[in-house]
Scaffold this motif. Structure first.
Motif, PDB file in Angstrom:
ATOM      1  N   GLY A 128       0.815  -1.213   0.000  1.00 12.94           N
ATOM      2  CA  GLY A 128       0.000   0.000   0.000  1.00 12.94           C
ATOM      3  C   GLY A 128       0.846   1.259   0.000  1.00 12.94           C
ATOM      4  N   THR A 129       1.928   1.236   0.769  1.00 17.56           N
ATOM      5  CA  THR A 129       2.836   2.387   0.810  1.00 17.56           C
ATOM      6  C   THR A 129       3.485   2.614  -0.546  1.00 17.56           C
ATOM      7  OG1 THR A 129       3.281   2.044   3.157  1.00 17.56           O
ATOM      8  CG2 THR A 129       4.912   3.321   1.909  1.00 17.56           C
ATOM      9  N   LEU A 130       3.958   1.538  -1.163  1.00 16.44           N
ATOM     10  CA  LEU A 130       4.580   1.665  -2.486  1.00 16.44           C
ATOM     11  C   LEU A 130       3.573   2.184  -3.510  1.00 16.44           C
ATOM     12  CD1 LEU A 130       6.729  -1.597  -2.514  1.00 16.44           C
ATOM     13  CD2 LEU A 130       7.556   0.758  -2.258  1.00 16.44           C
ATOM     14  N   TYR A 131       2.343   1.687  -3.436  1.00 17.88           N
ATOM     15  CA  TYR A 131       1.311   2.123  -4.369  1.00 17.88           C
ATOM     16  C   TYR A 131       1.008   3.617  -4.191  1.00 17.88           C
ATOM     17  CZ  TYR A 131      -3.041   2.509  -6.907  1.00 17.88           C
ATOM     18  OH  TYR A 131      -4.009   2.923  -7.781  1.00 17.88           O
ATOM     19  N   LEU A 132       0.761   4.033  -2.962  1.00 21.89           N
ATOM     20  CA  LEU A 132       0.406   5.439  -2.716  1.00 21.89           C
ATOM     21  C   LEU A 132       1.571   6.380  -2.963  1.00 21.89           C
ATOM     22  CD1 LEU A 132      -1.854   5.017   0.430  1.00 21.89           C
ATOM     23  CD2 LEU A 132      -2.576   5.594  -1.909  1.00 21.89           C
ATOM     24  N   SER A 133       2.787   5.868  -2.837  1.00 17.09           N
ATOM     25  CA  SER A 133       3.985   6.670  -3.113  1.00 17.09           C
ATOM     26  C   SER A 133       4.357   6.644  -4.592  1.00 17.09           C
ATOM     27  CB  SER A 133       5.165   6.148  -2.286  1.00 17.09           C
ATOM     28  OG  SER A 133       4.868   6.185  -0.915  1.00 17.09           O
ATOM     29  N   GLU A 134       3.555   5.954  -5.369  1.00 14.87           N
ATOM     30  CA  GLU A 134       3.736   5.826  -6.823  1.00 14.87           C
ATOM     31  C   GLU A 134       5.096   5.245  -7.188  1.00 14.87           C
ATOM     32  OE1 GLU A 134       2.705   9.601  -8.557  1.00 14.87           O
ATOM     33  OE2 GLU A 134       0.609   9.413  -7.932  1.00 14.87           O
ATOM     34  N   ARG A 135       5.573   4.319  -6.390  1.00 14.60           N
ATOM     35  CA  ARG A 135       6.824   3.614  -6.680  1.00 14.60           C
ATOM     36  C   ARG A 135       6.455   2.328  -7.418  1.00 14.60           C
ATOM     37  NH1 ARG A 135       9.787   3.573  -1.112  1.00 14.60           N
ATOM     38  NH2 ARG A 135      11.179   2.210  -2.273  1.00 14.60           N
ATOM     39  N   ASN A 136       5.938   2.512  -8.628  1.00 16.00           N
ATOM     40  CA  ASN A 136       5.300   1.433  -9.370  1.00 16.00           C
ATOM     41  C   ASN A 136       6.241   0.318  -9.806  1.00 16.00           C
ATOM     42  OD1 ASN A 136       2.780   2.662  -9.107  1.00 16.00           O
ATOM     43  ND2 ASN A 136       3.203   3.991 -10.852  1.00 16.00           N
ATOM     44  N   GLU A 137       7.456   0.645 -10.203  1.00 14.94           N
ATOM     45  CA  GLU A 137       8.392  -0.412 -10.612  1.00 14.94           C
ATOM     46  C   GLU A 137       8.722  -1.325  -9.444  1.00 14.94           C
ATOM     47  OE1 GLU A 137      11.863   0.526 -12.965  1.00 14.94           O
ATOM     48  OE2 GLU A 137      10.798   2.216 -13.878  1.00 14.94           O
ATOM     49  N   ARG A 138       8.998  -0.726  -8.296  1.00 15.50           N
ATOM     50  CA  ARG A 138       9.329  -1.512  -7.109  1.00 15.50           C
ATOM     51  C   ARG A 138       8.108  -2.314  -6.647  1.00 15.50           C
ATOM     52  NH1 ARG A 138      13.042  -4.508  -4.752  1.00 15.50           N
ATOM     53  NH2 ARG A 138      13.117  -4.250  -2.505  1.00 15.50           N
ATOM     54  N   LEU A 139       6.951  -1.706  -6.708  1.00 14.16           N
ATOM     55  CA  LEU A 139       5.703  -2.376  -6.342  1.00 14.16           C
ATOM     56  C   LEU A 139       5.496  -3.614  -7.203  1.00 14.16           C
ATOM     57  CD1 LEU A 139       2.979  -2.441  -4.830  1.00 14.16           C
ATOM     58  CD2 LEU A 139       2.107  -0.851  -6.564  1.00 14.16           C
ATOM     59  N   TYR A 140       5.640  -3.461  -8.513  1.00 14.95           N
ATOM     60  CA  TYR A 140       5.464  -4.589  -9.425  1.00 14.95           C
ATOM     61  C   TYR A 140       6.524  -5.666  -9.155  1.00 14.95           C
ATOM     62  CZ  TYR A 140       4.832  -7.425 -13.548  1.00 14.95           C
ATOM     63  OH  TYR A 140       4.606  -8.490 -14.372  1.00 14.95           O
ATOM     64  N   GLU A 141       7.767  -5.240  -8.932  1.00 12.18           N
ATOM     65  CA  GLU A 141       8.851  -6.188  -8.673  1.00 12.18           C
ATOM     66  C   GLU A 141       8.550  -7.047  -7.441  1.00 12.18           C
ATOM     67  OE1 GLU A 141      13.679  -6.071  -7.727  1.00 12.18           O
ATOM     68  OE2 GLU A 141      12.534  -4.208  -7.772  1.00 12.18           O
ATOM     69  N   LEU A 142       8.101  -6.420  -6.364  1.00 13.31           N
ATOM     70  CA  LEU A 142       7.811  -7.166  -5.139  1.00 13.31           C
ATOM     71  C   LEU A 142       6.545  -8.012  -5.270  1.00 13.31           C
ATOM     72  CD1 LEU A 142       8.758  -4.592  -2.356  1.00 13.31           C
ATOM     73  CD2 LEU A 142      10.104  -6.525  -3.243  1.00 13.31           C
ATOM     74  N   ALA A 143       5.542  -7.501  -5.957  1.00 14.41           N
ATOM     75  CA  ALA A 143       4.310  -8.279  -6.159  1.00 14.41           C
ATOM     76  C   ALA A 143       4.598  -9.511  -7.015  1.00 14.41           C
ATOM     77  CB  ALA A 143       3.228  -7.411  -6.796  1.00 14.41           C
ATOM     78  N   GLU A 144       5.379  -9.357  -8.067  1.00 12.94           N
ATOM     79  CA  GLU A 144       5.722 -10.494  -8.930  1.00 12.94           C
ATOM     80  C   GLU A 144       6.570 -11.510  -8.166  1.00 12.94           C
ATOM     81  OE1 GLU A 144       5.950 -13.189 -11.954  1.00 12.94           O
ATOM     82  OE2 GLU A 144       4.585 -11.486 -11.822  1.00 12.94           O
ATOM     83  N   ALA A 145       7.547 -11.034  -7.412  1.00 10.04           N
ATOM     84  CA  ALA A 145       8.376 -11.939  -6.610  1.00 10.04           C
ATOM     85  C   ALA A 145       7.506 -12.684  -5.601  1.00 10.04           C
ATOM     86  CB  ALA A 145       9.489 -11.167  -5.910  1.00 10.04           C
ATOM     87  N   SER A 146       6.554 -12.001  -5.005  1.00  6.14           N
ATOM     88  CA  SER A 146       5.641 -12.629  -4.045  1.00  6.14           C
ATOM     89  C   SER A 146       4.775 -13.684  -4.718  1.00  6.14           C
ATOM     90  CB  SER A 146       4.747 -11.565  -3.398  1.00  6.14           C
ATOM     91  OG  SER A 146       5.528 -10.640  -2.702  1.00  6.14           O
ATOM     92  N   PHE A 147       4.277 -13.364  -5.905  1.00  6.14           N
ATOM     93  CA  PHE A 147       3.471 -14.324  -6.661  1.00  6.14           C
ATOM     94  C   PHE A 147       4.289 -15.581  -6.963  1.00  6.14           C
ATOM     95  CE2 PHE A 147       1.751 -16.165 -10.536  1.00  6.14           C
ATOM     96  CZ  PHE A 147       0.397 -16.231 -10.247  1.00  6.14           C
ATOM     97  N   GLN A 148       5.538 -15.393  -7.332  1.00  3.94           N
ATOM     98  CA  GLN A 148       6.410 -16.538  -7.620  1.00  3.94           C
ATOM     99  C   GLN A 148       6.651 -17.375  -6.368  1.00  3.94           C
ATOM    100  OE1 GLN A 148       7.328 -17.601 -10.614  1.00  3.94           O
ATOM    101  NE2 GLN A 148       6.210 -15.891 -11.507  1.00  3.94           N
ATOM    102  N   VAL A 149       6.900 -16.721  -5.232  1.00  2.00           N
ATOM    103  CA  VAL A 149       7.100 -17.439  -3.968  1.00  2.00           C
ATOM    104  C   VAL A 149       5.861 -18.273  -3.645  1.00  2.00           C
ATOM    105  CG1 VAL A 149       7.293 -17.125  -1.449  1.00  2.00           C
ATOM    106  CG2 VAL A 149       8.779 -15.821  -2.995  1.00  2.00           C
ATOM    107  N   ILE A 150       4.696 -17.660  -3.752  1.00  2.00           N
ATOM    108  CA  ILE A 150       3.448 -18.354  -3.426  1.00  2.00           C
ATOM    109  C   ILE A 150       3.198 -19.508  -4.386  1.00  2.00           C
ATOM    110  CG2 ILE A 150       0.928 -18.114  -3.345  1.00  2.00           C
ATOM    111  CD1 ILE A 150       1.431 -15.209  -2.310  1.00  2.00           C
TER     112      ILE A 150
END
Length: 161
Positions: A128-150
């Motif tokens: 949520g912090t990354l999204y509201l701070s508009e740090r979109n590349e980092r947000l996508y990187e962590l979301a994708e890494a999380s999806f892969q882990v899961i």
């Protein structure tokens, strides 16, 4: 929701601007000052959308299957595991955001342990912090890494049974 509750929420949230519109209460959204549970609320919504969109790479016709599977993936149990898998990737600032969300006072549902629920709240607050701070590349990187882990953990889980 009953009409009285709906009316109370509308009155609480919206103030007429006198010109037929609605006044905004806040001009900016500073994630550093927001309640960590609000950040988790936004992060949860983002991760839901990310997962639903990501699952379209595997299935595009069965809505009920997509819904059930995405609900499983975004559960507190799997989000806690995702955080464990991405923790090494995080900066100290991101870990501090996670801790702030994890330590926020909330009540765990029956479907997860208290530790898993708090970990997932921290994970969501980070997103949520990354999204509201508009740090979109980092947000996508962590979301994708999380999806892969899961996804990897889910495959391991079903193949060991």
């Amino acid at each position: 929701m009953k009409f009285g509750q709906f009316k109370l929420l509308v009155d609480m949230m919206f103030t007429p601007d006198g010109a037929g519109g609605v006044l905004q209460r806040y001009r900016e959204m500073d994630a550093r000052r927001m309640n960590p549970l609000v950040l988790a609320y936004v992060g949860d919504a983002y991760f839901h959308l990310f997962v639903r969109t990501r699952l379209l790479s595997y299935e595009q016709a069965k809505v009920q299957a997509l819904h059930s599977f995405s609900a499983q993936i975004v559960s507190a149990v799997w989000q806690a595991r995702a955080y464990q898998g991405i923790e090494a990737m995080l900066t100290e600032e991101e870990r501090a955001i996670y801790r702030r969300g994890r330590n926020a006072k909330s009540h765990a549902p029956r479907s997860a342990s208290v530790a898993e629920y708090h970990a997932s709240t921290g994970f969501e607050a980070l997103l949520g912090t990354l999204y509201l701070s508009e740090r979109n590349e980092r947000l996508y990187e962590l979301a994708e890494a999380s999806f892969q882990v899961i996804s990897k953990a889910m495959m391991q889980e079903i193949h060991k049974k």
